[in-house]
Design an enzyme around this catalytic site. Structure first.
Site, short mmCIF file in Angstrom:
data_model
loop_
_atom_site.label_atom_id
_atom_site.label_comp_id
_atom_site.label_asym_id
_atom_site.label_seq_id
_atom_site.Cartn_x
_atom_site.Cartn_y
_atom_site.Cartn_z
CB CYS A 97 -0.99 -0.03 1.15
SG CYS A 97 -2.40 1.09 0.91
CG HIS A 182 -3.71 -3.55 3.35
ND1 HIS A 182 -2.55 -3.07 3.92
CD2 HIS A 182 -4.36 -2.47 2.84
CE1 HIS A 182 -2.51 -1.75 3.78
NE2 HIS A 182 -3.58 -1.37 3.12
CD GLU A 184 -0.89 -5.62 5.60
OE1 GLU A 184 -0.98 -4.39 5.80
OE2 GLU A 184 -1.17 -6.16 4.52
#
Length: 255
Positions: A97, A182, A184
């Site tokens: 990002c 994302h 994670e």
């Protein structure tokens, strides 16, 4: 990679660059530790220095944050300039990002919002390109939390595309990678983002909090499996069942 070199490689930590006091490397950190890496966590926004070389690191992951890669803050400019270190030394580099957007800025590309103000905040479809499909299998849906996207840098290979923001994943030079989405987030991280980011759900194209959490139940398992394989490609140059890890290409000059 020969066993002796892999063992030496694994002794070096992965540099983790975070952008808030309470930020976490989340699932990326968990998976890297499971793979035998140690983590060297630094927060430049709080005054932590970044190393002048990555010779003592296995690579670096630059995470997201609420700031923009276009912000005039000194730490933002310094961090973008610092990305020349892993690029010049051809060390494994993953930007997520904001981290990907900083990498784009370092490579001479632009970071900007869509002209219609549309965002990607929630779960959205991901479309692998031909080069992406040759590299590995990609998840059908991925999680986003951003209001800006990026140009594809000169010399980079586009690996995955989106609907609202077309450039979602790219590879540069065989060792640098950028992700707009994302993968994670742990469950606790997503709950925190949904609570603290609720004021952004009124933005164009943003999903409501319940859709974030419902989407996690539907789409998180394949996203986690993809991330586990992807980290092996980034940090261990492992081939996949789909294709081989990329051969490096020469870095293009920055305009």
């Amino acid at each position: 990679m020969p066993t002796d070199l892999l063992q030496e490689h694994d002794k070096r930590p992965v540099l983790i660059v975070l952008h808030q006091e309470r930020s976490s490397p989340g699932r990326v950190g968990q998976l890297l530790v499971e793979k035998g890496y140690r983590l060297d966590i630094r927060r430049p926004v709080l005054g932590d220095k970044l190393p002048s070389t990555l010779a003592k690191h296995a690579g670096v992951v630059v995470f997201g944050g609420p700031m923009s890669a276009n912000d005039p803050d000194d730490f933002v400019k310094t961090e973008i300039n610092w990305l020349d270190v892993p690029l010049r030394e051809k060390r494994p580099l993953l930007g997520i990002c904001l981290g990907a957007q900083m990498l784009v800025r370092q490579l001479g590309g632009k970071v900007q919002a869509n002209t219609d103000g549309s965002t990607e905040i929630g779960w959205y479809p991901l479309h692998a390109t031909e080069k992406g499909r040759m590299l590995m299998h990609w998840p059908r849906m991925v999680y986003h939390f951003h209001r800006e996207g990026f140009d594809l840098p000169h010399g980079a290979e586009l690996l995955a595309q989106g609907d609202a923001y077309p450039n979602q994943a790219f590879r540069y030079g065989g060792h640098a990678w950028g992700l707009q989405f994302h993968a994670e987030l742990t469950r606790a991280m997503m709950h925190r983002w949904v609570v603290h980011g609720a004021h952004r759900f009124i933005l164009p194209n943003a999903q409501q909090g319940r859709e974030h959490l419902e989407g996690r139940m539907l789409f998180d398992a394949p996203l986690k499996a993809w991330l586990n394989e992807f980290l092996d490609i980034v940090f261990a140059q492992k081939a996949t069942t789909t294709g081989k890890a990329a051969a490096p290409v020469e870095r293009a000059p920055v305009p």
